[in-house]
Design an enzyme around this catalytic site. Structure first.
Site, PDB file in Angstrom:
ATOM      1  N   ARG A   5     -56.310-137.935  -4.013  1.00  0.00           N
ATOM      2  CA  ARG A   5     -55.853-136.604  -4.450  1.00  0.00           C
ATOM      3  C   ARG A   5     -56.007-135.556  -3.349  1.00  0.00           C
ATOM      4  O   ARG A   5     -55.070-134.829  -3.023  1.00  0.00           O
ATOM      5  CB  ARG A   5     -56.649-136.198  -5.695  1.00  0.00           C
ATOM      6  CG  ARG A   5     -56.007-135.080  -6.483  1.00  0.00           C
ATOM      7  CD  ARG A   5     -56.859-134.757  -7.707  1.00  0.00           C
ATOM      8  NE  ARG A   5     -57.083-135.911  -8.554  1.00  0.00           N
ATOM      9  CZ  ARG A   5     -58.010-135.987  -9.500  1.00  0.00           C
ATOM     10  NH1 ARG A   5     -58.793-134.952  -9.738  1.00  0.00           N
ATOM     11  NH2 ARG A   5     -58.162-137.083 -10.229  1.00  0.00           N
ATOM     12  N   GLY A  35     -50.522-144.067  -3.066  1.00  0.00           N
ATOM     13  CA  GLY A  35     -51.783-144.749  -2.769  1.00  0.00           C
ATOM     14  C   GLY A  35     -52.821-143.871  -2.086  1.00  0.00           C
ATOM     15  O   GLY A  35     -53.954-144.290  -1.873  1.00  0.00           O
ATOM     16  N   VAL A  36     -52.430-142.641  -1.728  1.00  0.00           N
ATOM     17  CA  VAL A  36     -53.316-141.732  -0.999  1.00  0.00           C
ATOM     18  C   VAL A  36     -54.148-140.936  -2.016  1.00  0.00           C
ATOM     19  O   VAL A  36     -53.639-140.570  -3.075  1.00  0.00           O
ATOM     20  CB  VAL A  36     -52.448-140.785  -0.127  1.00  0.00           C
ATOM     21  CG1 VAL A  36     -53.282-139.734   0.551  1.00  0.00           C
ATOM     22  CG2 VAL A  36     -51.654-141.593   0.888  1.00  0.00           C
ATOM     23  N   ASP A  76     -47.543-151.134  -3.902  1.00  0.00           N
ATOM     24  CA  ASP A  76     -46.250-150.456  -3.683  1.00  0.00           C
ATOM     25  C   ASP A  76     -46.337-149.422  -2.559  1.00  0.00           C
ATOM     26  O   ASP A  76     -45.351-148.747  -2.277  1.00  0.00           O
ATOM     27  CB  ASP A  76     -45.778-149.739  -4.958  1.00  0.00           C
ATOM     28  CG  ASP A  76     -46.568-148.474  -5.208  1.00  0.00           C
ATOM     29  OD1 ASP A  76     -47.810-148.536  -5.181  1.00  0.00           O
ATOM     30  OD2 ASP A  76     -45.950-147.410  -5.412  1.00  0.00           O
ATOM     31  N   ASP A 108     -52.533-152.921  -7.774  1.00  0.00           N
ATOM     32  CA  ASP A 108     -52.496-151.469  -7.697  1.00  0.00           C
ATOM     33  C   ASP A 108     -51.939-151.001  -9.054  1.00  0.00           C
ATOM     34  O   ASP A 108     -51.244-151.769  -9.733  1.00  0.00           O
ATOM     35  CB  ASP A 108     -51.566-151.088  -6.541  1.00  0.00           C
ATOM     36  CG  ASP A 108     -51.323-149.617  -6.480  1.00  0.00           C
ATOM     37  OD1 ASP A 108     -52.272-148.876  -6.250  1.00  0.00           O
ATOM     38  OD2 ASP A 108     -50.162-149.202  -6.668  1.00  0.00           O
ATOM     39  N   ASN A 133     -57.844-141.350 -12.611  1.00  0.00           N
ATOM     40  CA  ASN A 133     -57.331-141.345 -13.984  1.00  0.00           C
ATOM     41  C   ASN A 133     -57.055-142.758 -14.506  1.00  0.00           C
ATOM     42  O   ASN A 133     -56.476-142.916 -15.588  1.00  0.00           O
ATOM     43  CB  ASN A 133     -56.050-140.512 -14.055  1.00  0.00           C
ATOM     44  CG  ASN A 133     -56.332-139.030 -13.823  1.00  0.00           C
ATOM     45  OD1 ASN A 133     -57.059-138.405 -14.588  1.00  0.00           O
ATOM     46  ND2 ASN A 133     -55.790-138.469 -12.747  1.00  0.00           N
ATOM     47  N   ASP A 149     -50.571-147.353 -10.074  1.00  0.00           N
ATOM     48  CA  ASP A 149     -49.430-146.436 -10.016  1.00  0.00           C
ATOM     49  C   ASP A 149     -48.333-147.009  -9.100  1.00  0.00           C
ATOM     50  O   ASP A 149     -48.569-147.215  -7.917  1.00  0.00           O
ATOM     51  CB  ASP A 149     -49.978-145.103  -9.473  1.00  0.00           C
ATOM     52  CG  ASP A 149     -48.913-144.156  -9.004  1.00  0.00           C
ATOM     53  OD1 ASP A 149     -48.004-143.883  -9.791  1.00  0.00           O
ATOM     54  OD2 ASP A 149     -48.994-143.688  -7.857  1.00  0.00           O
ATOM     55  N   SER A 201     -56.628-144.104  -8.116  1.00  0.00           N
ATOM     56  CA  SER A 201     -56.618-143.024  -9.116  1.00  0.00           C
ATOM     57  C   SER A 201     -57.904-142.914  -9.928  1.00  0.00           C
ATOM     58  O   SER A 201     -58.390-143.898 -10.496  1.00  0.00           O
ATOM     59  CB  SER A 201     -55.448-143.221 -10.076  1.00  0.00           C
ATOM     60  OG  SER A 201     -55.484-142.214 -11.065  1.00  0.00           O
TER      61      SER A 201
HETATM   62  P1  B16 Z   1     -55.641-139.307  -9.063  1.00  0.00           P
HETATM   63  P2  B16 Z   1     -52.613-146.072  -6.989  1.00  0.00           P
HETATM   64  C1  B16 Z   1     -52.812-143.462  -6.513  1.00  0.00           C
HETATM   65  O1  B16 Z   1     -52.772-144.518  -7.437  1.00  0.00           O
HETATM   66  C2  B16 Z   1     -51.459-142.767  -6.446  1.00  0.00           C
HETATM   67  O2  B16 Z   1     -50.484-143.632  -5.884  1.00  0.00           O
HETATM   68  C3  B16 Z   1     -51.559-141.527  -5.579  1.00  0.00           C
HETATM   69  O3  B16 Z   1     -50.308-140.855  -5.574  1.00  0.00           O
HETATM   70  C4  B16 Z   1     -52.661-140.623  -6.155  1.00  0.00           C
HETATM   71  O4  B16 Z   1     -52.815-139.453  -5.343  1.00  0.00           O
HETATM   72  C5  B16 Z   1     -53.969-141.396  -6.207  1.00  0.00           C
HETATM   73  O5  B16 Z   1     -53.796-142.554  -7.015  1.00  0.00           O
HETATM   74  C6  B16 Z   1     -55.104-140.570  -6.790  1.00  0.00           C
HETATM   75  O6  B16 Z   1     -54.799-140.317  -8.143  1.00  0.00           O
HETATM   76  O7  B16 Z   1     -55.285-137.926  -8.639  1.00  0.00           O
HETATM   77  O8  B16 Z   1     -55.169-139.680 -10.460  1.00  0.00           O
HETATM   78  O9  B16 Z   1     -57.103-139.636  -8.839  1.00  0.00           O
HETATM   79  O10 B16 Z   1     -51.239-146.219  -6.440  1.00  0.00           O
HETATM   80  O11 B16 Z   1     -53.714-146.372  -5.977  1.00  0.00           O
HETATM   81  O12 B16 Z   1     -52.805-146.806  -8.295  1.00  0.00           O
HETATM   82 MG    MG Z   2     -49.458-147.389  -5.965  1.00  0.00          MG
END
Ligand code: B16
Ligand code: MG
Length: 212
Positions: free
Chosen positions: A49, A46-47, A170, A9, A118, A11, A116
């Site tokens: 947007r 992990g959720v 996480d 993962d 991003n 973030d 994400s």
């Molecule tokens: P984005 P991960 C997740 O990343 C984040 O934990 C979560 O808080 C966020 O809403 C999600 O990515 C979407 O991110 O807005 O940048 O597309 O933990 O799966 O790496």
């Molecule tokens: Mg994460």
């Protein structure tokens, strides 16, 4: 080596962009007059947007149209992207980089499995733009965690079956996704004590022991 591939993962595992997510959601929530604190933020790990926005709006007494919600998600993402510009290669911890290098030297394939959209930008900022053998992220899936799609995609890109891969997460939603996909999971940070995980990491370098 116990695993042929490891899917990380992003973030909260490779980097600490979770705090930037918090600041960006907090700015939106403050503007809308909705209570939001660090504890609420843990529910967003992990959720996706849009699903995160729905969780934040649970505490609002107003109802919003789909169009308004999309504008809010864009507003949050614009703030978040601004904050991401602060990231430099110095934000990649030595512990994380050295552990990744050692796992790779032991013959393990390494991938990213992140919700994400991003992800490419963040990896670039960290100096990991072309480091991983595969990157599956929010841009290439239709179902977000706890659905296992992003991890299954990463394993497929590596050419490996879930049975020989480990997922590092996480978020409780991510641990659930890993197990649902047939992967063993190493949990760290907020999800460290999740009973569904095979390994419970106090720190990232504990992975070296867990994968032996
Ligand atoms: P984005 P991960 C997740 O990343 C984040 O934990 C979560 O808080 C966020 O809403 C999600 O990515 C979407 O991110 O807005 O940048 O597309 O933990 O799966 O790496
Ligand atoms: Mg994460």
């Amino acid at each position: 080596m116990r695993y042929q591939g490891i899917i990380f993962d992003l973030d909260g595992v490779i980097c600490t962009t979770d705090h930037y997510h918090y600041l960006a959601w907090k700015a939106l929530a403050d503007r809308l007059g909705i209570p939001f604190n660090e504890k609420d933020n843990n529910r967003l790990r992990g959720v996706s947007r849009m699903a995160s926005l729905e969780i934040i709006l649970e505490k609002s007494d107003k109802t919003y149209t789909q169009e308004e919600k999309e504008a809010m998600a864009t507003e949050k993402n614009d703030t978040y992207r601004q904050l991401l510009h602060q990231i430099t290669t110095a934000d990649l911890s030595q512990e994380v980089k050295s552990t990744l290098d050692q796992l790779r030297a032991q013959g393990c394939k390494l991938a990213i499995g992140s919700a994400s959209k991003n992800t490419p930008f963040i990896l670039e900022r960290l100096g990991l733009g072309s480091y991983f053998d595969a990157v599956a992220d929010g841009n290439c899936v239709t179902h977000s965690k706890p659905d296992p799609e992003v991890f299954l995609k990463a394993a497929e890109m590596l050419g490996l079956s879930p049975a020989v891969c480990l997922v590092v997460e996480d978020a409780h939603a991510g641990v659930e996704a890993a197990v649902a996909g047939g992967f063993e999971c190493a949990a760290i940070g907020d999800a460290k004590d999740d009973p569904r995980a095979t390994h419970h990491l106090s720190t990232f370098s504990d992975l070296l022991q867990a994968t032996k």
